[in-house]
Design a protein around this motif. Structure first.
Motif, mmCIF file in Angstrom:
data_model
loop_
_atom_site.group_PDB
_atom_site.id
_atom_site.type_symbol
_atom_site.label_atom_id
_atom_site.label_comp_id
_atom_site.label_asym_id
_atom_site.label_seq_id
_atom_site.Cartn_x
_atom_site.Cartn_y
_atom_site.Cartn_z
ATOM 1 N N ASN A 1 -9.846 -37.497 -1.342
ATOM 2 C CA ASN A 1 -9.271 -36.233 -0.894
ATOM 3 C C ASN A 1 -7.807 -36.158 -1.318
ATOM 4 O O ASN A 1 -6.921 -36.675 -0.640
ATOM 5 N N GLU B 1 -5.625 -33.851 -1.245
ATOM 6 C CA GLU B 1 -4.691 -33.184 -0.322
ATOM 7 C C GLU B 1 -4.134 -34.154 0.719
ATOM 8 O O GLU B 1 -3.001 -34.012 1.152
ATOM 9 N N ASP B 2 -4.933 -35.126 1.129
ATOM 10 C CA ASP B 2 -4.482 -36.111 2.116
ATOM 11 C C ASP B 2 -3.586 -37.184 1.506
ATOM 12 O O ASP B 2 -2.818 -37.831 2.214
ATOM 13 N N LEU B 3 -3.701 -37.402 0.191
ATOM 14 C CA LEU B 3 -3.093 -38.566 -0.437
ATOM 15 C C LEU B 3 -1.930 -38.290 -1.374
ATOM 16 O O LEU B 3 -1.124 -39.189 -1.620
ATOM 17 N N LYS C 1 2.270 -38.399 3.272
ATOM 18 C CA LYS C 1 0.828 -38.388 2.997
ATOM 19 C C LYS C 1 0.182 -39.680 3.490
ATOM 20 O O LYS C 1 0.851 -40.687 3.732
ATOM 21 N N GLN C 2 -1.127 -39.651 3.599
ATOM 22 C CA GLN C 2 -1.913 -40.803 4.071
ATOM 23 C C GLN C 2 -1.720 -42.021 3.161
ATOM 24 O O GLN C 2 -1.670 -41.903 1.944
#
Length: 133
Positions: free
Chosen positions: A27, A29-31, A48-49
């Motif tokens: 994903n 968008e998360d990273l 971000k993650q």
């Protein structure tokens, strides 16, 4: 004794046990900060993650320098374990993509290169401290 990571070290750290198309998962968008979500600028690290090694921003935000010289055939001619880059060249390896790149350039497998004298607001580095130091 800090240093830039070898390209193989960078990729190992990015993939964190081989998980995901981006550095830590699938994903984006998360990273990652990349062209679709960055507002065309660099962002603070750690928003971000993180990946499974607790490393942030290995996909996107800024390209990261590696110590290796760039070689087109790096993976096809190198050993599988602990490959060594070319002993010389004109460009150094950069990995991870940046805030101004499309998603295809911030994938864990994408390799880039640039002259060691280059300096841009989308180009940075991550240092390695060898164990025991």
């Amino acid at each position: 004794q800090f240093r830039l990571p070898a390209e193989a070290e960078w990729e190992y750290a990015c993939r964190a046990n081989g998980k995901g198309q981006y550095c830590g998962g699938d994903n984006i968008e998360d990273l990652a900060w990349y062209s679709d979500n960055s507002d065309r600028s660099t962002h603070p690290t750690g928003v971000k993650q993180a990946n499974d090694f607790d490393l942030h921003d290995m996909s996107g935000n800024v390209w990261e320098w590696c110590q290796d010289w760039y070689g087109n055939d790096y993976y096809s001619v190198s050993t599988r374990d602990n490959p060594q880059g070319p002993s010389s060249g004109s460009d150094r390896v950069i990995r991870g993509g940046s805030w101004n790149n499309d998603d295809k350039y911030v994938r864990s497998a994408f390799r880039g290169s640039d002259l060691p004298t280059s300096h841009y607001d989308f180009l940075g580095f991550r240092l390695v401290l060898p164990s025991g130091q």
